[in-house]
Design an enzyme around this catalytic site. Structure first.
Site, PDB file in Angstrom:
ATOM      1  N   LYS A  77       0.812  -1.488  -0.054  1.00 26.11           N
ATOM      2  CA  LYS A  77      -0.095   0.000   0.162  1.00 26.11           C
ATOM      3  C   LYS A  77       0.933   1.118  -0.130  1.00 26.11           C
ATOM      4  CE  LYS A  77      -0.888  -0.970   4.630  1.00 26.11           C
ATOM      5  NZ  LYS A  77      -0.745  -0.032   5.997  1.00 26.11           N
ATOM      6  N   TYR A 105      15.884  30.798   5.135  1.00 25.64           N
ATOM      7  CA  TYR A 105      14.694  31.400   5.440  1.00 25.64           C
ATOM      8  C   TYR A 105      14.334  31.622   7.321  1.00 25.64           C
ATOM      9  CZ  TYR A 105      12.249  30.523   1.330  1.00 25.64           C
ATOM     10  OH  TYR A 105      11.613  30.469   0.144  1.00 25.64           O
TER      11      TYR A 105
HETATM   12  C1  LIG Z   1      -3.782  -5.431   7.844  1.00 22.91           C
HETATM   13  C2  LIG Z   1      -2.172  -4.998   7.857  1.00 22.91           C
HETATM   14  N1  LIG Z   1      -1.427  -5.923   7.657  1.00 22.91           N
HETATM   15  C3  LIG Z   1       0.159  -5.487   7.505  1.00 22.91           C
HETATM   16  C4  LIG Z   1       0.102  -4.730   7.640  1.00 22.91           C
HETATM   17  C5  LIG Z   1       2.089  -4.789   7.543  1.00 22.91           C
HETATM   18  O1  LIG Z   1       2.509  -3.589   8.481  1.00 22.91           O
HETATM   19  P1  LIG Z   1       4.233  -3.404   8.988  1.00 22.91           P
HETATM   20  O2  LIG Z   1       4.750  -2.769   7.949  1.00 22.91           O
HETATM   21  O3  LIG Z   1       4.196  -3.689   9.944  1.00 22.91           O
HETATM   22  O4  LIG Z   1       4.669  -5.184   8.420  1.00 22.91           O
HETATM   23  C6  LIG Z   1      -0.277  -4.031   8.154  1.00 22.91           C
HETATM   24  C7  LIG Z   1       0.085  -1.730   6.974  1.00 22.91           C
HETATM   25  O5  LIG Z   1       0.600  -1.607   8.359  1.00 22.91           O
HETATM   26  C8  LIG Z   1      -1.960  -3.031   8.045  1.00 22.91           C
HETATM   27  O6  LIG Z   1      -2.580  -2.551   8.109  1.00 22.91           O
END
Ligand SMILES: Cc1ncc(COP(=O)(O)O)c(C=O)c1O
Length: 368
Positions: free
Chosen positions: A38, A264
């Site tokens: 994601k 700045y």
């Molecule tokens: C439902 C879910 N599973 C897995 C993960 C992966 O987490 P991480 O990046 O800490 O491994 C996330 C990320 O926030 C998540 O929302």
């Protein structure tokens, strides 16, 4: 000789990504791996990262447009939509593109039950709230929801049972034990009623600390990119390699006399005569504007302190009185020689935020 100067770019080391996946498989044993991609693969570039993960079991994204971007790019791996659908009209799109939603509420369950004329049945994941209190059906409703989903003509096969840790980055936190106990109980109850039930619980932190090895799918995000989710640690301590190295050229080197001000707000004033370097990266590239004085920037084998305010396109480093840096040299903001974990700590944030904030204008150079 004039050096070629570039504004911010990030090298994305695909062999390091492959190395991390192998390391993760080592931690995961026989469990399957759902790679979390994601937020543009945590800033690493969604499509290229997905395409590079040729032997991944499945890919997880948060939003439908991310899933469709992957399908449009020809990615055929199973894709899981971690927040599920946001409205009923997205359900036929999921069916047509073979995208597996997480069902985390009774509202979604109802919307799924009411949708007609799907081109295909869809696989679903049922998320139960075991203590995070963010998404997930109530534990008391889990059995009924599972049963209902299993019986729906819109759903293909048995749902996969999942939950998410609130405190896995603190392996000794009591919340982990209570979540694991509750999840294991649900698993056992559902298995008694339905036979084999496939499960998923661990994120990177749970995987690396091995607190819940008994569940079928692991869901690593951060560790895949070579980064540790634990405070005061780096991915290297777990045998991981940083995938992203964020860099920019030094586009100006100048002397500044003691008592002059820089940048700045005239916010920084050297106490002694010094040299400064102007690096072609700023908050418009995703480098944090609130990074304090002293945040390390790596140039030619050593770290120099950030000074003054970070601007939209530039930041300043104090190169000291004995100049060992030239115009056109490359500054590394984080990556192979300067762990993003170190920079995140200096800035008062977490590596996740720094990686995700890398802006679209930063060119991603993939190293095969
Ligand atoms: C439902 C879910 N599973 C897995 C993960 C992966 O987490 P991480 O990046 O800490 O491994 C996330 C990320 O926030 C998540 O929302």
């Amino acid at each position: 000789m004039n050096k070629v100067m570039r504004p911010a770019w990030a090298s994305i080391d695909l062999p390091a990504l492959a190395h991390n996946l192998r390391a993760i498989r080592g931690f995961a044993g026989n469990n399957r791996v759902l790679a979390i991609l994601k937020a543009n693969a945590y800033g690493h570039g969604l499509t290229r990262i997905a395409q590079a993960l040729t032997d991944i079991d499945a890919i997880g994204v948060a939003r439908l447009d991310e899933a469709l971007q992957l399908r449009n790019a020809g990615v055929t791996k199973p894709i899981v939509l971690l927040e599920g659908f946001f409205s009923a009209d997205q359900i036929p799109v999921l069916a047509a593109s073979n995208i597996e939603p997480v069902v985390h509420s009774t509202l979604q369950l109802q919307q799924l039950a009411e949708v007609a004329n799907l081109t295909d049945r869809i696989k679903v994941w049922l998320k139960v709230d075991t203590g995070m209190h963010r998404l997930g059906v109530e534990p008391n409703d889990a059995s009924a929801c599972y049963q209902r989903l299993y019986e729906l003509p819109q759903v293909q096969g048995k749902p996969i049972l999942m939950s998410h840790f609130a405190c896995a980055d603190e392996p000794n936190h009591s919340k982990n034990t209570s979540q694991i106990t509750m999840f294991a109980q649900l698993h056992s109850d559902l298995s008694a009623a339905h036979g084999e039930v496939v499960t998923s619980l661990s994120n990177s932190a749970a995987l690396l600390s091995n607190i819940a090895p008994q569940f079928d799918w692991v869901r690593p995000g951060l560790s895949l990119y070579g980064i540790s989710p634990f405070a005061n640690e780096c991915g290297e301590q777990h045998g991981l390699k940083a995938v992203m190295t964020l860099q920019a050229s030094i586009i100006s080197v100048r002397k500044v006399a003691a008592g002059e001000t820089v940048g700045y707000g005239a916010a920084w004033q050297p106490k002694t005569d010094t040299n400064i370097g102007i690096v072609a990266i700023g908050y418009g590239d995703g480098y944090p504007r609130h990074a304090p004085e002293g945040t390390p920037v790596y140039i030619n084998g050593r770290c120099y302190p950030l000074v003054g305010r970070v601007a939209m396109d530039m930041l300043t480093v104090d190169l000291g009185a004995n100049l060992e840096v030239e115009l056109g040299d490359t500054a590394q903001l984080w990556g192979k020689d300067l762990p993003v974990e170190t920079v995140a700590k200096a800035v008062g944030t977490i590596p996740y935020e720094l990686l995700c904030n890398v802006a679209r204008r930063v060119q991603l150079d993939y190293v095969e």
